[in-house]
Design a protein around this motif. Structure first.
Motif, PDB file in Angstrom:
ATOM      1  N   ASP A 181       9.245   3.619   3.037  1.00 45.54           N
ATOM      2  CA  ASP A 181       8.721   3.325   1.699  1.00 45.54           C
ATOM      3  C   ASP A 181       7.208   3.109   1.746  1.00 45.54           C
ATOM      4  O   ASP A 181       6.478   3.568   0.865  1.00 45.54           O
TER       5      ASP A 181
ATOM      6  N   GLU B 131       5.656   6.532   2.245  1.00 49.63           N
ATOM      7  CA  GLU B 131       5.710   7.301   0.999  1.00 49.63           C
ATOM      8  C   GLU B 131       4.663   6.812  -0.002  1.00 49.63           C
ATOM      9  O   GLU B 131       3.992   7.620  -0.644  1.00 49.63           O
ATOM     10  N   ASP B 132       4.523   5.489  -0.122  1.00 50.82           N
ATOM     11  CA  ASP B 132       3.519   4.942  -1.043  1.00 50.82           C
ATOM     12  C   ASP B 132       2.109   5.340  -0.616  1.00 50.82           C
ATOM     13  O   ASP B 132       1.263   5.646  -1.465  1.00 50.82           O
TER      14      ASP B 132
ATOM     15  N   VAL C 285      -2.167   0.101   0.166  1.00 51.50           N
ATOM     16  CA  VAL C 285      -1.070   0.792   0.850  1.00 51.50           C
ATOM     17  C   VAL C 285      -1.293   0.885   2.352  1.00 51.50           C
ATOM     18  O   VAL C 285      -0.337   0.823   3.127  1.00 51.50           O
TER      19      VAL C 285
ATOM     20  N   ARG D  58       1.682   8.961  -1.562  1.00 52.32           N
ATOM     21  CA  ARG D  58       1.566   9.080  -3.015  1.00 52.32           C
ATOM     22  C   ARG D  58       0.161   8.646  -3.476  1.00 52.32           C
ATOM     23  O   ARG D  58      -0.398   9.228  -4.399  1.00 52.32           O
TER      24      ARG D  58
END
Length: 195
Positions: free
Chosen positions: A131, A134-135, A78, A138
């Protein structure tokens, strides 16, 4: 015998070629018509005017870079993905300076506004960054925070570096600037990491 591209496609291709070489000032209806092999008035059957043609070039540019970012920004790590989308933005700015200006720097009445338009996912380009952010959150690589605030912070930082470089504010060649850019973005990302 190969089929000739549709008139609207020929017009758009001619306009984009002029735009890539000379910027918005180089896109006149007469020049576009001459390159597309149509009369200037024929353009108006497909585009209401010059501004609509320029808007379409910008819209197509947003879509193309978003697809490119999304394709290159895929990967299992990520943090590598987050850094990759920042590098792609720089690549685009240096490879397509006039499109970059039209898409990201020129005042436009239809420009997306933070926060509403971005939170509603109306930005095909910043969606890719958000995105990735966010990944990373997470996965626990970045500290939990507002995804869109972090995405706009990254964008503001990278955009600012690029604008300063293109304005001649760095006494670095492109390779040296790329190294500086990577190091600067990495510093920012390190500050956003989870403890």
């Amino acid at each position: 015998m190969p089929r000739r591209p549709a008139t609207a496609d020929r017009i758009l291709r001619a306009a984009r070629g002029l735009f890539e070489r000379e910027g918005a000032a180089g896109v006149t209806m007469r020049r576009v018509a001459a390159l597309a092999g149509v009369t200037p008035m024929a353009i108006y059957r497909h585009f209401p005017g010059r501004e609509a043609l320029l808007k379409r070039i910008g819209d197509d540019s947003f879509d193309a870079i978003a697809r490119h970012w999304d394709a290159r920004g895929r990967g299992s790590d990520v943090m590598e993905r987050l850094m990759a989308v920042q590098r792609i933005y720089l690549d685009y700015a240096l490879a397509h300076p006039h499109l970059f200006n039209q898409a990201f720097s020129a005042p436009r009445t239809d420009a997306r506004k933070f926060p509403e338009d971005f939170r509603a996912r109306r930005s095909p380009t910043l969606n890719v960054v958000a995105d990735a952010v966010e990944d990373a959150m997470r996965a626990g690589a970045l500290a939990q925070d507002d995804v869109w605030d972090v995405a706009i912070t990254l964008w503001a930082h990278t955009h600012g570096l690029i604008v300063l470089y293109r304005a001649g504010r760095f006494n670095l060649d492109e390779a040296a600037f790329r190294r500086h850019y990577d190091a600067s973005v990495q510093r920012l990302i390190n500050g956003l990491r989870a403890a």
